[in-house]
Design an enzyme around this catalytic site. Structure first.
Site, mmCIF file in Angstrom:
data_model
loop_
_atom_site.group_PDB
_atom_site.id
_atom_site.type_symbol
_atom_site.label_atom_id
_atom_site.label_comp_id
_atom_site.label_asym_id
_atom_site.label_seq_id
_atom_site.Cartn_x
_atom_site.Cartn_y
_atom_site.Cartn_z
ATOM 1 N N GLU A 268 0.842 -1.201 0.000
ATOM 2 C CA GLU A 268 0.000 0.000 0.000
ATOM 3 C C GLU A 268 0.874 1.246 0.000
ATOM 4 O OE1 GLU A 268 -3.441 1.865 2.986
ATOM 5 O OE2 GLU A 268 -2.990 -0.282 3.021
ATOM 6 N N GLU B 107 -3.154 10.407 3.310
ATOM 7 C CA GLU B 107 -4.347 10.425 4.144
ATOM 8 C C GLU B 107 -4.417 11.746 4.910
ATOM 9 O OE1 GLU B 107 -5.271 6.061 5.711
ATOM 10 O OE2 GLU B 107 -3.145 6.565 5.971
#
Length: 270
Positions: free
Chosen positions: A144, A148
């Site tokens: 990943e 964010e």
């Protein structure tokens, strides 16, 4: 000088042909495409005149686990006036009292430049995310790469990457003026030997340690979701009204391809 017969020339041709074929195989084994098996996605720019069904899948009808307090709903995904809007709001669906929005690519993508222009949501306990992901549901290790923005503090964006399900690579970067007040450009350039993160065209972080570099081809996601349980990270959840994440553009430029518009990070790479 030794005279070559026709048989000698034929033998030499076969040997030369075999050597070239073997060299081609070795070269292909060393290429990023081979190293990232399943990377079938090609360069694209999505400016959301519509949601292209050939590229995007809309998450609908489930949640990602006990940490997530909302159910993914296609009703929370809208495209209007050249922008994608993902909404978090109170409405019972599935096992949750709230609904939220997410889109993901149908194909997997490998080395290249990943870019998004977005304005993030308000609200403690909410997460506005642009990221790539692959995992056990696709019969791969969890890899990943993340941008964010937590609604508790939209003045910063968190960078992170997971390699074989191991994270712990977080870095916070200031977003001048706040990620929720205006559109900002976020990009990462993923190469075999390094990963570079950009904010509004400026390099803000670089990773070169092999153990911290994902290797598996991944899908591209953008999502808005909430939590009741991850208070230490995302803040105490507090709901007063619907919140929205707006996206103006998402793009991927494959490694080696020409940049696709003026201002793309892919245009300034060296």
């Amino acid at each position: 000088m030794i005279k070559k017969t026709k048989k000698d020339e034929t033998t030499m041709f076969k040997q030369s042909h075999s050597f070239l074929a073997a060299a081609a195989v070795v070269a292909s084994l060393a290429s990023p495409v081979f190293a990232q098996e399943g990377a079938t996605g090609t360069s694209f720019v999505e400016e959301f005149d519509a949601l292209n069904p050939a590229i995007w899948y809309v998450s609908d009808g489930w949640n990602n686990g006990t940490h997530q307090n909302c159910t993914w709903s296609k009703q929370q995904v809208k495209v209007d006036d050249g922008k994608l809007t993902l909404t978090f709001e109170q409405r019972e669906a599935g096992e949750r009292q709230f609904v939220c929005g997410e889109i993901q690519t149908k194909k997997r993508f490998g080395y290249g430049t990943y870019e998004v222009r977005m304005k993030t949501a308000d609200g403690s306990g909410l997460n506005s995310a642009f990221f790539t992901y692959i995992g056990p549901t696709d019969k791969k290790d969890h890899d990943e790469i993340d941008f964010e923005v937590l609604g508790k503090n939209p003045a910063k964006v968190q960078l992170n990457q997971y390699v074989s399900a191991k994270g712990g690579n977080e870095k916070l970067v200031d977003v001048s003026g706040g990620a929720n007040s205006e559109f900002n450009d976020y990009a990462f350039v993923w190469e075999k030997d390094r990963l570079r993160y950009y904010l509004n065209g400026q390099l803000v972080h670089e990773v070169t340690e092999p153990a911290k570099l994902p290797v598996n081809a991944q899908k591209i996601f953008v999502s808005l979701w909430g939590t009741d349980t991850l208070k230490d990270w995302m803040g105490a959840f507090s709901y007063s009204k619907p919140s929205t994440l707006q996206v103006d553009r998402i793009a991927f430029t494959a490694e080696g391809d020409a940049c696709q518009w003026a201002g793309s990070v892919a245009c300034i790479l060296n």
